[in-house]
Design a protein around this motif. Structure first.
Motif, PDB file in Angstrom:
ATOM      1  N   GLY A   1       0.828  -1.199   0.000  1.00 56.92           N
ATOM      2  CA  GLY A   1       0.000   0.000   0.000  1.00 56.92           C
ATOM      3  C   GLY A   1       0.865   1.253   0.000  1.00 56.92           C
ATOM      4  O   GLY A   1       2.066   1.193   0.305  1.00 56.92           O
ATOM      5  N   LEU A   2       0.242   2.362  -0.348  1.00 57.63           N
ATOM      6  CA  LEU A   2       0.956   3.636  -0.405  1.00 57.63           C
ATOM      7  C   LEU A   2       0.781   4.342   0.937  1.00 57.63           C
ATOM      8  O   LEU A   2      -0.322   4.750   1.292  1.00 57.63           O
ATOM      9  N   VAL A   3       1.866   4.437   1.684  1.00 52.45           N
ATOM     10  CA  VAL A   3       1.826   5.044   3.021  1.00 52.45           C
ATOM     11  C   VAL A   3       2.812   6.202   3.059  1.00 52.45           C
ATOM     12  O   VAL A   3       4.019   5.993   2.880  1.00 52.45           O
ATOM     13  N   GLY A   4       2.289   7.393   3.273  1.00 47.35           N
ATOM     14  CA  GLY A   4       3.171   8.560   3.380  1.00 47.35           C
ATOM     15  C   GLY A   4       4.057   8.770   2.166  1.00 47.35           C
ATOM     16  O   GLY A   4       5.188   9.224   2.299  1.00 47.35           O
ATOM     17  N   GLY A   5       3.549   8.406   0.991  1.00 45.76           N
ATOM     18  CA  GLY A   5       4.300   8.653  -0.239  1.00 45.76           C
ATOM     19  C   GLY A   5       5.279   7.551  -0.608  1.00 45.76           C
ATOM     20  O   GLY A   5       6.077   7.720  -1.526  1.00 45.76           O
ATOM     21  N   ALA A   6       5.228   6.411   0.101  1.00 45.48           N
ATOM     22  CA  ALA A   6       6.100   5.287  -0.259  1.00 45.48           C
ATOM     23  C   ALA A   6       5.292   3.987  -0.248  1.00 45.48           C
ATOM     24  O   ALA A   6       4.394   3.806   0.580  1.00 45.48           O
ATOM     25  N   TRP A   7       5.623   3.082  -1.154  1.00 45.48           N
ATOM     26  CA  TRP A   7       4.948   1.778  -1.197  1.00 45.48           C
ATOM     27  C   TRP A   7       5.522   0.888  -0.113  1.00 45.48           C
ATOM     28  O   TRP A   7       6.731   0.699  -0.024  1.00 45.48           O
ATOM     29  N   GLN A   8       4.648   0.362   0.737  1.00 42.33           N
ATOM     30  CA  GLN A   8       5.077  -0.481   1.853  1.00 42.33           C
ATOM     31  C   GLN A   8       4.216  -1.737   1.917  1.00 42.33           C
ATOM     32  O   GLN A   8       3.016  -1.683   1.670  1.00 42.33           O
ATOM     33  N   GLN A   9       4.843  -2.831   2.313  1.00 44.37           N
ATOM     34  CA  GLN A   9       4.123  -4.086   2.497  1.00 44.37           C
ATOM     35  C   GLN A   9       3.519  -4.114   3.891  1.00 44.37           C
ATOM     36  O   GLN A   9       4.225  -3.923   4.877  1.00 44.37           O
ATOM     37  N   ASP A  10       2.193  -4.344   3.967  1.00 46.54           N
ATOM     38  CA  ASP A  10       1.519  -4.488   5.254  1.00 46.54           C
ATOM     39  C   ASP A  10       1.076  -5.945   5.377  1.00 46.54           C
ATOM     40  O   ASP A  10       0.167  -6.384   4.675  1.00 46.54           O
ATOM     41  N   PRO A  11       1.718  -6.726   6.263  1.00 44.02           N
ATOM     42  CA  PRO A  11       1.402  -8.159   6.336  1.00 44.02           C
ATOM     43  C   PRO A  11      -0.026  -8.447   6.797  1.00 44.02           C
ATOM     44  O   PRO A  11      -0.535  -9.540   6.557  1.00 44.02           O
ATOM     45  N   ALA A  12      -0.682  -7.465   7.432  1.00 44.74           N
ATOM     46  CA  ALA A  12      -2.039  -7.695   7.943  1.00 44.74           C
ATOM     47  C   ALA A  12      -3.122  -7.252   6.961  1.00 44.74           C
ATOM     48  O   ALA A  12      -4.287  -7.615   7.116  1.00 44.74           O
ATOM     49  N   ALA A  13      -2.770  -6.478   5.956  1.00 44.86           N
ATOM     50  CA  ALA A  13      -3.788  -5.947   5.033  1.00 44.86           C
ATOM     51  C   ALA A  13      -4.294  -7.040   4.094  1.00 44.86           C
ATOM     52  O   ALA A  13      -3.547  -7.948   3.728  1.00 44.86           O
ATOM     53  N   ASP A  14      -5.552  -6.947   3.734  1.00 45.46           N
ATOM     54  CA  ASP A  14      -6.097  -7.871   2.737  1.00 45.46           C
ATOM     55  C   ASP A  14      -7.237  -7.200   1.971  1.00 45.46           C
ATOM     56  O   ASP A  14      -7.502  -6.012   2.157  1.00 45.46           O
ATOM     57  N   TRP A  15      -7.913  -7.969   1.111  1.00 46.33           N
ATOM     58  CA  TRP A  15      -8.926  -7.402   0.214  1.00 46.33           C
ATOM     59  C   TRP A  15     -10.125  -6.823   0.971  1.00 46.33           C
ATOM     60  O   TRP A  15     -10.801  -5.937   0.457  1.00 46.33           O
ATOM     61  N   ARG A  16     -10.367  -7.315   2.185  1.00 41.38           N
ATOM     62  CA  ARG A  16     -11.467  -6.744   2.972  1.00 41.38           C
ATOM     63  C   ARG A  16     -11.028  -5.498   3.732  1.00 41.38           C
ATOM     64  O   ARG A  16     -11.846  -4.669   4.094  1.00 41.38           O
ATOM     65  N   ASP A  17      -9.730  -5.410   4.009  1.00 40.96           N
ATOM     66  CA  ASP A  17      -9.197  -4.289   4.782  1.00 40.96           C
ATOM     67  C   ASP A  17      -7.842  -3.868   4.212  1.00 40.96           C
ATOM     68  O   ASP A  17      -6.790  -4.155   4.776  1.00 40.96           O
ATOM     69  N   PRO A  18      -7.880  -3.177   3.063  1.00 40.87           N
ATOM     70  CA  PRO A  18      -6.622  -2.849   2.375  1.00 40.87           C
ATOM     71  C   PRO A  18      -5.877  -1.666   2.969  1.00 40.87           C
ATOM     72  O   PRO A  18      -4.800  -1.317   2.490  1.00 40.87           O
ATOM     73  N   GLY A  19      -6.466  -1.041   3.998  1.00 41.96           N
ATOM     74  CA  GLY A  19      -5.804   0.129   4.583  1.00 41.96           C
ATOM     75  C   GLY A  19      -6.573   1.406   4.336  1.00 41.96           C
ATOM     76  O   GLY A  19      -6.168   2.481   4.780  1.00 41.96           O
ATOM     77  N   PHE A  20      -7.660   1.302   3.604  1.00 36.31           N
ATOM     78  CA  PHE A  20      -8.619   2.399   3.428  1.00 36.31           C
ATOM     79  C   PHE A  20      -9.998   1.764   3.348  1.00 36.31           C
ATOM     80  O   PHE A  20     -10.125   0.537   3.181  1.00 36.31           O
ATOM     81  N   GLU A  21     -11.029   2.583   3.487  1.00 35.45           N
ATOM     82  CA  GLU A  21     -12.377   2.045   3.565  1.00 35.45           C
ATOM     83  C   GLU A  21     -12.833   1.475   2.220  1.00 35.45           C
ATOM     84  O   GLU A  21     -12.681   2.125   1.183  1.00 35.45           O
ATOM     85  N   VAL A  22     -13.351   0.255   2.241  1.00 39.82           N
ATOM     86  CA  VAL A  22     -13.947  -0.320   1.033  1.00 39.82           C
ATOM     87  C   VAL A  22     -15.347  -0.839   1.353  1.00 39.82           C
ATOM     88  O   VAL A  22     -15.657  -1.151   2.496  1.00 39.82           O
ATOM     89  N   THR A  23     -16.190  -0.918   0.316  1.00 33.18           N
ATOM     90  CA  THR A  23     -17.529  -1.489   0.429  1.00 33.18           C
ATOM     91  C   THR A  23     -17.664  -2.574  -0.643  1.00 33.18           C
ATOM     92  O   THR A  23     -16.730  -2.786  -1.426  1.00 33.18           O
ATOM     93  N   ASP A  24     -18.836  -3.221  -0.697  1.00 30.41           N
ATOM     94  CA  ASP A  24     -19.071  -4.234  -1.734  1.00 30.41           C
ATOM     95  C   ASP A  24     -18.924  -3.656  -3.140  1.00 30.41           C
ATOM     96  O   ASP A  24     -18.653  -4.386  -4.091  1.00 30.41           O
ATOM     97  N   ALA A  25     -19.121  -2.341  -3.264  1.00 33.49           N
ATOM     98  CA  ALA A  25     -19.056  -1.698  -4.582  1.00 33.49           C
ATOM     99  C   ALA A  25     -17.649  -1.238  -4.953  1.00 33.49           C
ATOM    100  O   ALA A  25     -17.429  -0.699  -6.033  1.00 33.49           O
ATOM    101  N   SER A  26     -16.691  -1.441  -4.047  1.00 28.67           N
ATOM    102  CA  SER A  26     -15.307  -1.065  -4.368  1.00 28.67           C
ATOM    103  C   SER A  26     -14.699  -2.110  -5.291  1.00 28.67           C
ATOM    104  O   SER A  26     -15.070  -3.287  -5.232  1.00 28.67           O
ATOM    105  N   PRO A  27     -13.719  -1.711  -6.100  1.00 28.63           N
ATOM    106  CA  PRO A  27     -12.992  -2.727  -6.862  1.00 28.63           C
ATOM    107  C   PRO A  27     -12.166  -3.579  -5.907  1.00 28.63           C
ATOM    108  O   PRO A  27     -11.617  -3.059  -4.938  1.00 28.63           O
TER     109      PRO A  27
END
Ligand SMILES: [Ca+2]
Length: 329
Positions: free
Chosen positions: A107-133
């Motif tokens: 994910g893009l954090v503070g202007g740099a791409w970083q790997q977040d081991p806990a992030a996934d398609w349901r919780d990518p680090g920003f809010e998503v809904t069923d209508a999100s890609p």
């Protein structure tokens, strides 16, 4: 008699309109939670870009070289393609039925791409809904979804080849409106890197000088459809293709088939640019790379569904307006 004369007078014009590739066709789908589809007719096109185009776009020379040489590609058989990018709601049906799980996402954090081991398609680090890609899913994750969808519907679902993707992108924007989109109009045309992204990351970022309202992903279909009825071809999420990535188009097939380098691709071609993409990326010929296993907040996918006969959807059902994609089985 007056009506008959009127019909006779109207018929040739109507037929002409129906045969034009710029007429938006009615979407269809194979099940209520399956992605909506539109038909891409057979045809031929020049794949890749000219020096004039990439210079006007301000693309760096080494990136521009990856889009050459321009070459003729003939798509002999029409196909159906996702009207929108694969959504969280659509993927959720697959995940629930198969027990899919997969964590870890760039994910893009503070202007740099970083790997977040806990992030996934349901919780990518920003809010998503069923209508999100659906993001934070790799090409291999989407391959599982597409195989499941094929088995479930009895139709062949797969990723587009790079040529099919680029052909649909060109055909959908015959006037190259997106290519010509400047800072003033871009934020109404697509979800790219913009002022809202710069504010969210708190750092400079190559972006449009306007605010499209979406620092991260936008709900699929938030921006206007192209001439084929496809939304978010450019921007929102960059889309995986089935092609192995090669550094240019030398030796590329002329029939729109998938480019392969061996039994498995080390890297794939990704098309369309994302919410993090800079202005020069939003062109049919633009291409970037990803490994088959990488998950990222800027990577998603759009289905291709093969047609039973060259131009007809077969036994698929038309889309009922009251039945949105991902709204359950
Ligand atoms: Ca944006």
């Amino acid at each position: 008699l007056a009506l008959a004369v009127l019909l006779l007078a109207v018929r040739p014009a109507a037929a002409q309109v129906a045969s034009a590739s710029t007429t938006e066709p009615a979407p269809f789908r194979d099940c209520a939670s399956c992605p909506e589809l539109v038909v891409v007719p057979a045809g031929a096109f020049q794949m890749g870009s000219t020096e004039t185009e990439t210079k006007a776009a301000g693309l760096a020379a080494e990136r521009a070289a990856t889009e050459r040489p321009q070459h003729l590609v003939t798509i002999a058989r029409g196909f159906a393609i996702g009207r929108k990018e694969i959504s969280v709601g659509e993927f959720a049906v697959y995940a629930e039925q198969t027990g899919f799980s997969g964590k870890g996402c760039w994910g893009l954090v503070g202007g740099a791409w970083q790997q977040d081991p806990a992030a996934d398609w349901r919780d990518p680090g920003f809010e998503v809904t069923d209508a999100s890609p659906a993001v934070c899913l790799s090409r291999d994750d989407f391959a599982g979804y597409l195989a499941w969808l094929s088995k479930r519907t009895g139709h062949r679902y797969r990723l587009p080849s790079e040529a099919e993707w680029e052909y649909a992108a060109q055909l959908g924007d015959p006037a190259r409106r997106i290519v010509a989109t400047g800072d003033a109009a871009a934020c109404g045309a697509l979800n790219g890197a913009d002022a809202s992204l710069r504010a969210a990351i708190g750092k400079p970022w190559p972006s449009f000088d306007c605010d499209d309202g979406h620092p991260w992903t936008a709900p699929i279909g938030s921006f206007p459809a192209n001439a084929l009825g496809m939304h978010d071809v450019f921007g929102n999420v960059a889309e995986f293709t089935a092609d192995c990535y090669l550094p240019n188009h030398l030796g590329a097939p002329g029939d729109g088939s998938v480019r392969v380098t061996g039994p498995a691709c080390a890297v794939l071609t990704v098309k369309g640019g994302s919410w993090a993409g800079e202005p020069a990326f939003f062109r049919p010929a633009f291409r970037v790379t990803a490994t088959p296993q990488v998950r990222g907040t800027g990577f998603g996918a759009r289905v291709v569904r093969e047609l039973d006969s060259p131009e007809t959807p077969g036994d698929a059902r038309p889309v009922a307006p009251a039945n949105p994609p991902g709204g359950g089985l």
